[in-house]
Design a protein around this motif. Structure first.
Motif, PDB file in Angstrom:
ATOM      1  N   MET A 266       0.839  -1.198   0.000  1.00  0.00           N
ATOM      2  CA  MET A 266       0.000   0.000   0.000  1.00  0.00           C
ATOM      3  C   MET A 266       0.872   1.246   0.000  1.00  0.00           C
ATOM      4  O   MET A 266       1.808   1.364   0.798  1.00  0.00           O
ATOM      5  N   VAL A 267       0.551   2.169  -0.903  1.00  0.00           N
ATOM      6  CA  VAL A 267       1.262   3.444  -0.984  1.00  0.00           C
ATOM      7  C   VAL A 267       0.233   4.560  -0.906  1.00  0.00           C
ATOM      8  O   VAL A 267      -0.948   4.364  -1.198  1.00  0.00           O
ATOM      9  N   ALA A 268       0.692   5.754  -0.526  1.00  0.00           N
ATOM     10  CA  ALA A 268      -0.246   6.816  -0.177  1.00  0.00           C
ATOM     11  C   ALA A 268      -0.732   7.638  -1.366  1.00  0.00           C
ATOM     12  O   ALA A 268      -1.798   8.239  -1.289  1.00  0.00           O
ATOM     13  N   THR A 269       0.033   7.693  -2.453  1.00  0.00           N
ATOM     14  CA  THR A 269      -0.335   8.575  -3.559  1.00  0.00           C
ATOM     15  C   THR A 269      -0.059   7.907  -4.901  1.00  0.00           C
ATOM     16  O   THR A 269       0.757   6.992  -5.017  1.00  0.00           O
ATOM     17  N   ASN A 270      -0.703   8.432  -5.931  1.00  0.00           N
ATOM     18  CA  ASN A 270      -0.476   7.938  -7.287  1.00  0.00           C
ATOM     19  C   ASN A 270       0.931   8.242  -7.772  1.00  0.00           C
ATOM     20  O   ASN A 270       1.538   7.427  -8.486  1.00  0.00           O
ATOM     21  N   SER A 271       1.471   9.407  -7.403  1.00  0.00           N
ATOM     22  CA  SER A 271       2.826   9.727  -7.842  1.00  0.00           C
ATOM     23  C   SER A 271       3.844   8.790  -7.204  1.00  0.00           C
ATOM     24  O   SER A 271       4.821   8.381  -7.851  1.00  0.00           O
ATOM     25  N   MET A 272       3.620   8.407  -5.924  1.00  0.00           N
ATOM     26  CA  MET A 272       4.513   7.450  -5.289  1.00  0.00           C
ATOM     27  C   MET A 272       4.388   6.078  -5.944  1.00  0.00           C
ATOM     28  O   MET A 272       5.384   5.380  -6.143  1.00  0.00           O
ATOM     29  N   LYS A 273       3.188   5.718  -6.321  1.00  0.00           N
ATOM     30  CA  LYS A 273       2.959   4.445  -7.012  1.00  0.00           C
ATOM     31  C   LYS A 273       3.728   4.406  -8.332  1.00  0.00           C
ATOM     32  O   LYS A 273       4.414   3.423  -8.639  1.00  0.00           O
ATOM     33  N   ARG A 274       3.639   5.464  -9.104  1.00  0.00           N
ATOM     34  CA  ARG A 274       4.352   5.511 -10.381  1.00  0.00           C
ATOM     35  C   ARG A 274       5.868   5.479 -10.183  1.00  0.00           C
ATOM     36  O   ARG A 274       6.600   4.812 -10.933  1.00  0.00           O
ATOM     37  N   GLN A 275       6.334   6.169  -9.153  1.00  0.00           N
ATOM     38  CA  GLN A 275       7.773   6.208  -8.886  1.00  0.00           C
ATOM     39  C   GLN A 275       8.303   4.828  -8.522  1.00  0.00           C
ATOM     40  O   GLN A 275       9.370   4.413  -9.009  1.00  0.00           O
ATOM     41  N   LEU A 276       7.576   4.104  -7.688  1.00  0.00           N
ATOM     42  CA  LEU A 276       8.016   2.763  -7.295  1.00  0.00           C
ATOM     43  C   LEU A 276       7.886   1.773  -8.447  1.00  0.00           C
ATOM     44  O   LEU A 276       8.740   0.889  -8.616  1.00  0.00           O
ATOM     45  N   GLU A 277       6.842   1.903  -9.236  1.00  0.00           N
ATOM     46  CA  GLU A 277       6.699   1.014 -10.403  1.00  0.00           C
ATOM     47  C   GLU A 277       7.868   1.197 -11.370  1.00  0.00           C
ATOM     48  O   GLU A 277       8.360   0.219 -11.960  1.00  0.00           O
ATOM     49  N   ALA A 278       8.340   2.423 -11.500  1.00  0.00           N
ATOM     50  CA  ALA A 278       9.482   2.679 -12.367  1.00  0.00           C
ATOM     51  C   ALA A 278      10.750   2.020 -11.842  1.00  0.00           C
ATOM     52  O   ALA A 278      11.693   1.767 -12.606  1.00  0.00           O
ATOM     53  N   ARG A 279      10.771   1.721 -10.551  1.00  0.00           N
ATOM     54  CA  ARG A 279      11.928   1.045  -9.948  1.00  0.00           C
ATOM     55  C   ARG A 279      11.695  -0.451  -9.790  1.00  0.00           C
ATOM     56  O   ARG A 279      12.428  -1.125  -9.076  1.00  0.00           O
ATOM     57  N   GLY A 280      10.656  -0.965 -10.425  1.00  0.00           N
ATOM     58  CA  GLY A 280      10.463  -2.404 -10.454  1.00  0.00           C
ATOM     59  C   GLY A 280       9.554  -2.972  -9.396  1.00  0.00           C
ATOM     60  O   GLY A 280       9.408  -4.206  -9.305  1.00  0.00           O
ATOM     61  N   PHE A 281       8.901  -2.143  -8.584  1.00  0.00           N
ATOM     62  CA  PHE A 281       7.967  -2.639  -7.578  1.00  0.00           C
ATOM     63  C   PHE A 281       6.672  -3.073  -8.272  1.00  0.00           C
ATOM     64  O   PHE A 281       6.248  -2.466  -9.253  1.00  0.00           O
ATOM     65  N   ARG A 282       6.040  -4.110  -7.737  1.00  0.00           N
ATOM     66  CA  ARG A 282       4.811  -4.621  -8.312  1.00  0.00           C
ATOM     67  C   ARG A 282       3.724  -4.745  -7.246  1.00  0.00           C
ATOM     68  O   ARG A 282       3.995  -4.654  -6.051  1.00  0.00           O
ATOM     69  N   ASN A 283       2.493  -4.960  -7.689  1.00  0.00           N
ATOM     70  CA  ASN A 283       1.344  -5.176  -6.794  1.00  0.00           C
ATOM     71  C   ASN A 283       1.160  -4.024  -5.803  1.00  0.00           C
ATOM     72  O   ASN A 283       1.000  -4.224  -4.599  1.00  0.00           O
ATOM     73  N   LEU A 284       1.176  -2.807  -6.345  1.00  0.00           N
ATOM     74  CA  LEU A 284       1.000  -1.613  -5.517  1.00  0.00           C
ATOM     75  C   LEU A 284      -0.462  -1.176  -5.549  1.00  0.00           C
ATOM     76  O   LEU A 284      -1.151  -1.307  -6.555  1.00  0.00           O
ATOM     77  N   ALA A 285      -0.945  -0.650  -4.420  1.00  0.00           N
ATOM     78  CA  ALA A 285      -2.334  -0.179  -4.317  1.00  0.00           C
ATOM     79  C   ALA A 285      -2.368   1.095  -3.486  1.00  0.00           C
ATOM     80  O   ALA A 285      -1.544   1.285  -2.578  1.00  0.00           O
ATOM     81  N   ILE A 286      -3.317   1.977  -3.789  1.00  0.00           N
ATOM     82  CA  ILE A 286      -3.412   3.270  -3.103  1.00  0.00           C
ATOM     83  C   ILE A 286      -4.179   3.145  -1.791  1.00  0.00           C
ATOM     84  O   ILE A 286      -5.299   2.641  -1.744  1.00  0.00           O
ATOM     85  N   TRP A 287      -3.535   3.579  -0.716  1.00  0.00           N
ATOM     86  CA  TRP A 287      -4.176   3.743   0.596  1.00  0.00           C
ATOM     87  C   TRP A 287      -3.712   5.102   1.118  1.00  0.00           C
ATOM     88  O   TRP A 287      -2.601   5.241   1.595  1.00  0.00           O
TER      89      TRP A 287
END
Length: 341
Positions: free
Chosen positions: A141-162
């Motif tokens: 769980m991540v807090a914002t859409n921008s944080m989600k995009r940033q982590l996805e760019a670094r290879g993180f998967r299965n992220l969701a907004i909380w």
């Protein structure tokens, strides 16, 4: 709405620390109980601890694997959420991996950037470590859409907004006369630490006066370096709200926050925000209405002073802790009690 269940939350960040992670988990726990769930926090208070290097006010659990295992087996949760990447978080993820139990994690802090601010460790190494750690979770769980995009760019998967909420009964407008400093009053509230980039605020040539509300490892150093700034130390409860509401602009110089809960709290007090256009503020602040985001922080401050405090209050009150707690529950990965044997 899911049926009530037993939820275990494992966190290395807990009282007596006062920060966004602790406040988020405390509010979430309270609302989980209101929704009928049974909650068990596993925290450093349950263990022998030692001070975190360079940050002695943070206490870390010593060899907690056995204690975490015992606490979880006794509670027999139907869902496990692991909030932090410290010793308790590692012990809990190791247990879930060993027993093939699903769990969720959350990404509260841009840990690699914080480490880099204190030690010459390549950021890529820290991200590789965190990517592997969170890969064991069903979702992170991540807090914002921008944080989600940033982590996805670094290879993180299965992220969701909380995301986060604000308690409008605690944070609300109050009299400006509470603080006697020359107007306008520009305020920073939060942890007083190098990774918060506070000196970007303290070095600004601004009219009026500057206040810093909070505690942290760099408080005494900054007090000596900036004698013209009012450092109030840590404030809690009504006194904290009174300080925050008495400001004219809330300055958020951090470049590394994943959300910035204090942004919502300031807006709920009718105080517009000045910040950089980075992860956290770009998702929380309505640029030009509840705050100003600008690469030139002084321009952001001067622009924010012209905004209507009523717009800040109205926006903050739309962010309910209950709604985001229901979202938290929906992202958990429940399992049968029988899995405990």
């Amino acid at each position: 709405m899911r049926e009530p269940m037993r939820i275990a939350i494992v966190t290395d960040a807990w009282h007596p620390q006062i920060n966004g992670v602790v406040r988020t988990l405390g509010q979430t726990g309270a609302h989980l109980k209101d929704l009928g769930h049974e909650v068990r926090f596993i925290t450093p208070l349950d263990f022998r601890t030692y001070p975190c290097p360079t940050y002695p006010s943070i206490r870390l659990a010593v060899f907690p694997r056995r204690g975490v295992t015992r606490a979880l087996r006794e509670f027999r949760p139907q869902a496990i959420h692991i909030a932090t990447e410290g010793p308790l978080g590692h012990a809990a993820t190791a247990l879930c991996f060993r027993l093939s139990l699903p769990c969720t994690t959350s990404y509260h802090t841009q840990f690699p950037e914080y480490v880099r601010a204190r030690f010459p460790l390549p950021i890529a190494w820290s991200y590789a470590y965190l990517r592997r750690y969170h890969s064991r979770a069903t979702r992170t769980m991540v807090a914002t859409n921008s944080m989600k995009r940033q982590l996805e760019a670094r290879g993180f998967r299965n992220l969701a907004i909380w995301a986060r909420g604000v308690d409008a009964e605690v944070f609300h407008p109050g009299p400006k006369s509470f603080l006697a400093g020359p107007r306008p009053i520009a305020m920073y509230m939060g942890r007083v630490a190098v990774e918060k980039n506070i000196e970007a605020f303290l070095n600004l040539d601004l009219p009026g006066s500057k206040y810093v509300v909070g505690d942290g490892p760099d408080l005494e150093l900054l007090r000596r370096r900036y004698p013209h700034v009012m450092f109030t130390g840590q404030k809690v409860g009504r006194e904290l709200t009174a300080h925050l509401a008495a400001a004219d602009v809330f300055v958020f110089p951090s470049l590394t926050d994943t959300f910035g809960l204090v942004l919502l709290e300031a807006m709920a007090c009718g105080v517009p925000v000045a910040a950089y256009p980075v992860t956290g503020p770009i998702d929380v602040v309505q640029n030009g209405k509840t705050g100003v985001l600008h690469e030139d922080l002084k321009q952001a401050v001067l622009g924010a002073l012209k905004l209507d405090p009523a717009d800040c209050v109205a926006y903050a009150r739309r962010h309910s802790w209950r709604n985001w707690t229901e979202r938290f529950v929906s992202l958990l990965e429940p399992f049968s009690e029988d899995r405990w044997g």
